[in-house]
Design a protein around this motif. Structure first.
Motif, mmCIF file in Angstrom:
data_model
loop_
_atom_site.group_PDB
_atom_site.id
_atom_site.type_symbol
_atom_site.label_atom_id
_atom_site.label_comp_id
_atom_site.label_asym_id
_atom_site.label_seq_id
_atom_site.Cartn_x
_atom_site.Cartn_y
_atom_site.Cartn_z
ATOM 1 N N ASN A 160 -42.333 -16.581 -18.552
ATOM 2 C CA ASN A 160 -41.624 -17.374 -19.553
ATOM 3 C C ASN A 160 -42.438 -17.474 -20.838
ATOM 4 O OD1 ASN A 160 -40.813 -19.023 -16.707
ATOM 5 N ND2 ASN A 160 -39.132 -18.521 -18.089
ATOM 6 N N ILE A 161 -41.818 -17.137 -21.968
ATOM 7 C CA ILE A 161 -42.465 -17.164 -23.282
ATOM 8 C C ILE A 161 -41.501 -17.852 -24.239
ATOM 9 C CG2 ILE A 161 -43.498 -15.774 -25.131
ATOM 10 C CD1 ILE A 161 -43.432 -13.447 -22.930
ATOM 11 N N GLY A 162 -41.938 -18.897 -24.927
ATOM 12 C CA GLY A 162 -41.004 -19.556 -25.837
ATOM 13 C C GLY A 162 -41.652 -20.631 -26.670
ATOM 14 N N ILE A 163 -40.918 -21.092 -27.682
ATOM 15 C CA ILE A 163 -41.351 -22.170 -28.556
ATOM 16 C C ILE A 163 -40.965 -23.487 -27.896
ATOM 17 C CG2 ILE A 163 -41.174 -23.179 -30.859
ATOM 18 C CD1 ILE A 163 -40.406 -20.404 -31.887
ATOM 19 N N MET A 164 -41.942 -24.338 -27.666
ATOM 20 C CA MET A 164 -41.729 -25.554 -26.890
ATOM 21 C C MET A 164 -40.702 -26.474 -27.545
ATOM 22 S SD MET A 164 -45.538 -26.499 -25.454
ATOM 23 C CE MET A 164 -44.873 -27.904 -24.556
ATOM 24 N N ASN A 165 -39.727 -26.896 -26.712
ATOM 25 C CA ASN A 165 -38.687 -27.843 -27.113
ATOM 26 C C ASN A 165 -37.757 -27.323 -28.204
ATOM 27 O OD1 ASN A 165 -39.681 -29.798 -25.259
ATOM 28 N ND2 ASN A 165 -41.220 -30.408 -26.769
ATOM 29 N N LYS A 166 -37.776 -26.001 -28.427
ATOM 30 C CA LYS A 166 -36.855 -25.363 -29.364
ATOM 31 C C LYS A 166 -36.026 -24.335 -28.585
ATOM 32 C CE LYS A 166 -38.805 -27.536 -32.817
ATOM 33 N NZ LYS A 166 -38.138 -28.635 -33.525
ATOM 34 N N LYS A 167 -34.972 -23.851 -29.217
ATOM 35 C CA LYS A 167 -34.073 -22.929 -28.531
ATOM 36 C C LYS A 167 -34.411 -21.481 -28.867
ATOM 37 C CE LYS A 167 -30.473 -26.442 -28.303
ATOM 38 N NZ LYS A 167 -29.100 -26.859 -28.687
ATOM 39 N N LYS A 168 -35.712 -21.159 -28.819
ATOM 40 C CA LYS A 168 -36.187 -19.812 -29.058
ATOM 41 C C LYS A 168 -37.174 -19.440 -27.959
ATOM 42 C CE LYS A 168 -34.147 -18.366 -32.809
ATOM 43 N NZ LYS A 168 -33.343 -17.118 -32.836
ATOM 44 N N GLY A 169 -36.761 -18.575 -27.062
ATOM 45 C CA GLY A 169 -37.623 -18.172 -25.960
ATOM 46 C C GLY A 169 -37.054 -16.970 -25.251
ATOM 47 N N THR A 170 -37.814 -16.459 -24.297
ATOM 48 C CA THR A 170 -37.370 -15.289 -23.559
ATOM 49 C C THR A 170 -38.124 -15.205 -22.239
ATOM 50 O OG1 THR A 170 -36.923 -12.899 -23.754
ATOM 51 C CG2 THR A 170 -39.064 -13.676 -24.554
ATOM 52 N N ALA A 228 -25.540 -15.632 -22.011
ATOM 53 C CA ALA A 228 -26.718 -16.496 -21.884
ATOM 54 C C ALA A 228 -27.991 -15.792 -22.330
ATOM 55 C CB ALA A 228 -26.859 -16.963 -20.447
ATOM 56 N N GLU A 229 -28.934 -16.594 -22.858
ATOM 57 C CA GLU A 229 -30.264 -16.102 -23.203
ATOM 58 C C GLU A 229 -31.133 -16.065 -21.952
ATOM 59 O OE1 GLU A 229 -31.099 -15.053 -26.179
ATOM 60 O OE2 GLU A 229 -29.218 -15.656 -27.149
ATOM 61 N N LEU A 230 -32.113 -15.148 -21.940
ATOM 62 C CA LEU A 230 -33.060 -15.127 -20.836
ATOM 63 C C LEU A 230 -33.828 -16.445 -20.812
ATOM 64 C CD1 LEU A 230 -34.479 -11.487 -21.068
ATOM 65 C CD2 LEU A 230 -32.619 -12.353 -19.637
ATOM 66 N N GLY A 231 -34.002 -16.984 -19.631
ATOM 67 C CA GLY A 231 -34.649 -18.273 -19.484
ATOM 68 C C GLY A 231 -33.673 -19.430 -19.429
ATOM 69 N N ASN A 232 -32.368 -19.162 -19.648
ATOM 70 C CA ASN A 232 -31.355 -20.203 -19.521
ATOM 71 C C ASN A 232 -31.350 -20.721 -18.083
ATOM 72 O OD1 ASN A 232 -27.716 -20.260 -20.000
ATOM 73 N ND2 ASN A 232 -29.186 -21.908 -19.977
ATOM 74 N N GLU A 233 -31.414 -22.049 -17.929
ATOM 75 C CA GLU A 233 -31.452 -22.673 -16.602
ATOM 76 C C GLU A 233 -30.424 -23.780 -16.499
ATOM 77 O OE1 GLU A 233 -35.349 -23.635 -14.579
ATOM 78 O OE2 GLU A 233 -36.124 -23.029 -16.541
ATOM 79 N N ALA A 242 -25.486 -35.129 -11.585
ATOM 80 C CA ALA A 242 -25.123 -34.494 -12.852
ATOM 81 C C ALA A 242 -25.995 -33.268 -13.132
ATOM 82 C CB ALA A 242 -25.251 -35.495 -13.996
ATOM 83 N N THR A 243 -25.462 -32.367 -13.914
ATOM 84 C CA THR A 243 -26.145 -31.118 -14.252
ATOM 85 C C THR A 243 -27.148 -31.337 -15.384
ATOM 86 O OG1 THR A 243 -24.154 -29.882 -13.655
ATOM 87 C CG2 THR A 243 -25.799 -28.723 -14.975
ATOM 88 N N ILE A 244 -28.299 -30.662 -15.258
ATOM 89 C CA ILE A 244 -29.249 -30.570 -16.362
ATOM 90 C C ILE A 244 -29.370 -29.087 -16.730
ATOM 91 C CG2 ILE A 244 -30.539 -32.683 -15.913
ATOM 92 C CD1 ILE A 244 -32.068 -29.423 -14.853
ATOM 93 N N SER A 245 -29.746 -28.831 -17.995
ATOM 94 C CA SER A 245 -29.804 -27.445 -18.448
ATOM 95 C C SER A 245 -30.790 -27.310 -19.595
ATOM 96 C CB SER A 245 -28.414 -26.987 -18.911
ATOM 97 O OG SER A 245 -28.455 -25.668 -19.426
ATOM 98 N N ARG A 246 -31.291 -26.084 -19.804
ATOM 99 C CA ARG A 246 -31.977 -25.756 -21.055
ATOM 100 C C ARG A 246 -31.600 -24.334 -21.442
ATOM 101 N NH1 ARG A 246 -38.483 -25.729 -19.819
ATOM 102 N NH2 ARG A 246 -38.539 -24.401 -17.982
ATOM 103 N N LEU A 247 -31.542 -24.089 -22.757
ATOM 104 C CA LEU A 247 -30.965 -22.862 -23.264
ATOM 105 C C LEU A 247 -31.809 -21.637 -22.970
ATOM 106 C CD1 LEU A 247 -28.624 -21.642 -24.936
ATOM 107 C CD2 LEU A 247 -30.063 -21.960 -26.957
ATOM 108 N N THR A 248 -33.136 -21.784 -23.033
ATOM 109 C CA THR A 248 -34.012 -20.634 -22.830
ATOM 110 C C THR A 248 -35.403 -21.126 -22.436
ATOM 111 O OG1 THR A 248 -34.745 -18.536 -23.809
ATOM 112 C CG2 THR A 248 -34.732 -20.480 -25.250
ATOM 113 N N SER A 249 -36.340 -20.195 -22.242
ATOM 114 C CA SER A 249 -37.691 -20.549 -21.801
ATOM 115 C C SER A 249 -38.349 -21.554 -22.735
ATOM 116 C CB SER A 249 -38.569 -19.290 -21.724
ATOM 117 O OG SER A 249 -38.114 -18.417 -20.728
#
Length: 274
Positions: free
Chosen positions: A39-49, A137-142, A247-254
């Protein structure tokens, strides 16, 4: 024995739209073998992979985020963080970034002749009217749910879901278990990658977890993470969901921020023994 991972830059580009695209390959510094699904990404932002099966990755860094923090994490290793602009510089200079192996304590095994009780924990919906899953979906989407543990210790034996539609036969997923902090997922509590595909077009899906020796002592979050997508991102995998349950939790990417998705619960559950 200590093992480290190296990130070797092979390309960096400045786009016309105020962002920098960096590409590289993740390798084990000792064996020089590639490391997949980091997992590689910018913490707490929607930019990762997520790095691919050959260790390769590409990350887009918007210019307005170059003072933000990039996090690199892999199961079994200590995470590493960088200021984005420093990370870009390191890659530009073809620098090596090492992740040291994380020391992990083995779970204590209690031998008993007592017959364990088996129970399914989580959301058990099979509804076709409500659903949630992965599309474009982006890679890292959970996405996942909180699993409430009845007794300590609890052994996790199977993962269950109900597939409502699946056109993503080449998509690949990772099952993650997290401890909880402030009501959201915190640190992964699994010591190895649980990687799987979903072949079924619809209906019950069961993943046997017996070989992973997963033992939990408290409530945890269970998520499914997209780690490989098809070139055609129109492919999708959807699961049953419902109003009742967790309830569901989610994040867009890594490394992105976790979000709670209202009152709808994705239909994930586990077979547990205690």
């Amino acid at each position: 024995m200590r093992i480290s991972i190296s990130i070797l830059c092979c390309l960096f580009n400045f786009s016309l739209f105020g962002q920098i695209t960096v590409s590289g390959i993740i390798k084990d510094a000792k064996t020089k073998e590639s490391i997949p699904y980091v997992n590689i990404g910018i913490m707490n932002k929607k930019k990762g992979t997520v790095s691919n099966e050959n260790g390769g990755f590409t990350l887009e860094i918007p210019s307005e985020l170059i003072k933000d923090t990039i996090k690199i994490s892999s199961i079994g290793y200590e995470s590493k963080i960088f200021i984005a602009k420093d990370f870009i510089t390191k890659l530009k200079e073809n620098q090596v970034v090492e992740l040291s192996e994380k020391a992990t304590a083995l779970n204590e095994v209690t031998v008993t002749n007592k017959k364990l009780k088996e129970k399914v924990l989580g959301n058990k919906t099979k509804s076709k009217m409500m659903r949630g899953g992965f599309r474009n979906a982006e890679l890292g989407n959970e996405l996942g749910i909180k699993i409430k543990v009845k007794k300590n210790p609890t052994h996790i034996k199977k993962f269950h879901a109900n597939i409502t539609s699946n056109t993503g036969e080449k998509m690949k997923f990772r099952l993650n278990l997290y401890d909880i902090k402030n009501g959201l997922p915190n640190k992964r509590i699994t010591n190895e990658n649980i990687i799987f595909n979903i072949d079924a077009q619809e209906g019950a899906f069961i993943l046997n977890l017996s070989d992973y020796d997963i033992v939990v002592e408290d409530d945890f979050f269970l998520t499914v993470e997209l780690i490989k997508n098809e070139e055609n991102k129109e492919s999708e995998v959807f699961f049953s969901a419902g109003f009742l349950g967790n309830a569901t939790i989610s994040r867009l990417t890594s490394q992105a921020e976790w979000e709670k998705l209202g009152s709808i619960g994705i239909g994930f559950s586990v077979t547990a023994e205690y």
